[in-house]
Scaffold this motif. Sequence first.
Motif, short mmCIF file in Angstrom:
data_model
loop_
_atom_site.label_atom_id
_atom_site.label_comp_id
_atom_site.label_asym_id
_atom_site.label_seq_id
_atom_site.Cartn_x
_atom_site.Cartn_y
_atom_site.Cartn_z
N GLY A 174 -0.17 3.08 19.27
CA GLY A 174 -1.60 2.94 19.08
C GLY A 174 -2.07 3.03 17.64
O GLY A 174 -3.26 2.97 17.37
N VAL A 175 -1.14 3.15 16.68
CA VAL A 175 -1.51 3.23 15.26
C VAL A 175 -0.96 1.99 14.56
O VAL A 175 0.25 1.76 14.53
CB VAL A 175 -0.96 4.52 14.60
N TYR A 176 -1.87 1.21 13.98
CA TYR A 176 -1.52 -0.05 13.34
C TYR A 176 -1.92 0.02 11.87
O TYR A 176 -2.92 0.62 11.52
CB TYR A 176 -2.26 -1.21 14.01
N GLU A 177 -1.10 -0.61 11.02
CA GLU A 177 -1.38 -0.64 9.59
C GLU A 177 -1.35 -2.07 9.08
O GLU A 177 -0.53 -2.88 9.51
CB GLU A 177 -0.36 0.18 8.81
N ALA A 178 -2.26 -2.33 8.13
CA ALA A 178 -2.30 -3.65 7.48
C ALA A 178 -2.54 -3.43 6.00
O ALA A 178 -3.41 -2.64 5.61
CB ALA A 178 -3.41 -4.50 8.08
N SER A 179 -1.77 -4.11 5.17
CA SER A 179 -1.97 -4.06 3.72
C SER A 179 -3.01 -5.11 3.36
O SER A 179 -2.82 -6.30 3.61
CB SER A 179 -0.66 -4.36 2.98
N MET A 180 -4.10 -4.65 2.79
CA MET A 180 -5.19 -5.54 2.40
C MET A 180 -5.22 -5.65 0.88
O MET A 180 -4.78 -4.75 0.18
CB MET A 180 -6.54 -4.98 2.89
N ALA A 181 -5.78 -6.73 0.39
CA ALA A 181 -5.97 -6.91 -1.05
C ALA A 181 -7.42 -7.29 -1.28
O ALA A 181 -7.81 -8.43 -1.02
CB ALA A 181 -5.03 -7.98 -1.59
N PHE A 182 -8.22 -6.33 -1.73
CA PHE A 182 -9.60 -6.63 -2.06
C PHE A 182 -9.60 -7.32 -3.42
O PHE A 182 -9.22 -6.74 -4.43
CB PHE A 182 -10.44 -5.35 -2.10
N THR A 183 -10.01 -8.58 -3.45
CA THR A 183 -9.90 -9.39 -4.66
C THR A 183 -11.08 -9.27 -5.60
O THR A 183 -11.00 -9.71 -6.74
CB THR A 183 -9.71 -10.87 -4.28
N MET A 184 -12.18 -8.69 -5.13
CA MET A 184 -13.31 -8.45 -6.02
C MET A 184 -14.20 -7.35 -5.47
O MET A 184 -14.10 -6.98 -4.31
CB MET A 184 -14.09 -9.73 -6.31
N ARG A 185 -15.03 -6.81 -6.35
CA ARG A 185 -15.92 -5.72 -5.95
C ARG A 185 -17.06 -6.25 -5.09
O ARG A 185 -17.37 -7.43 -5.13
CB ARG A 185 -16.46 -5.01 -7.18
N GLY A 186 -17.63 -5.35 -4.31
CA GLY A 186 -18.75 -5.72 -3.46
C GLY A 186 -18.53 -5.28 -2.03
O GLY A 186 -17.66 -4.45 -1.74
N ASP A 187 -19.31 -5.84 -1.13
CA ASP A 187 -19.22 -5.52 0.29
C ASP A 187 -18.31 -6.50 1.00
O ASP A 187 -18.37 -7.71 0.75
CB ASP A 187 -20.61 -5.55 0.93
N TRP A 188 -17.47 -5.97 1.89
CA TRP A 188 -16.51 -6.77 2.63
C TRP A 188 -16.71 -6.57 4.13
O TRP A 188 -17.19 -5.54 4.57
CB TRP A 188 -15.08 -6.34 2.28
#
Length: 148
Positions: free
Chosen positions: A106-120
């Motif tokens: 029940g525990v899932y992980e994903a590597s994210m890459a926020f490419t710029m500042r702001g709201d996502w």
Amino acid sequence: MRVAPPRGGPRLTDGRSAPLRRTLPILLATAAALAAAACGPAPAPDVVFEWRLAPSPPVVGDALLTLHVQDRSGQPVQGAALRVEGHMSHPGMAPVVAQAAERQPGVYEASMAFTMRGDWILLVTGTLSSGEPIEHRIDVRGVQPPAE
């Protein structure tokens, strides 16, 4: 000049006729319900999501999204195939896509890459082990530039 219909012919009305007054609210309610059903995301079937991002608060660059997925009774949801799609809250930016891997029941992980500042906006989509589709939205506010 006023034009009158021929005797016994159809009458013109001003739009406030009784049948229209009774059916118009029903038609409007039906149209609103159909539009909401067509536009909104499908609710997740009896599934509860809890999430966290590291680092916190999030900064531009790599981040680890951890999802705890449980059923309504609190049992871990195992064997789901989950995908995370990251979108800026404004149009014009390409999405960031990552697959989530189950690290524990029940525990899932994903590597994210926020490419710029702001709201996502992170859209988690996929299927449960039963094949039932699942969707969840995560709003990430205020991604900041990395500390120098």
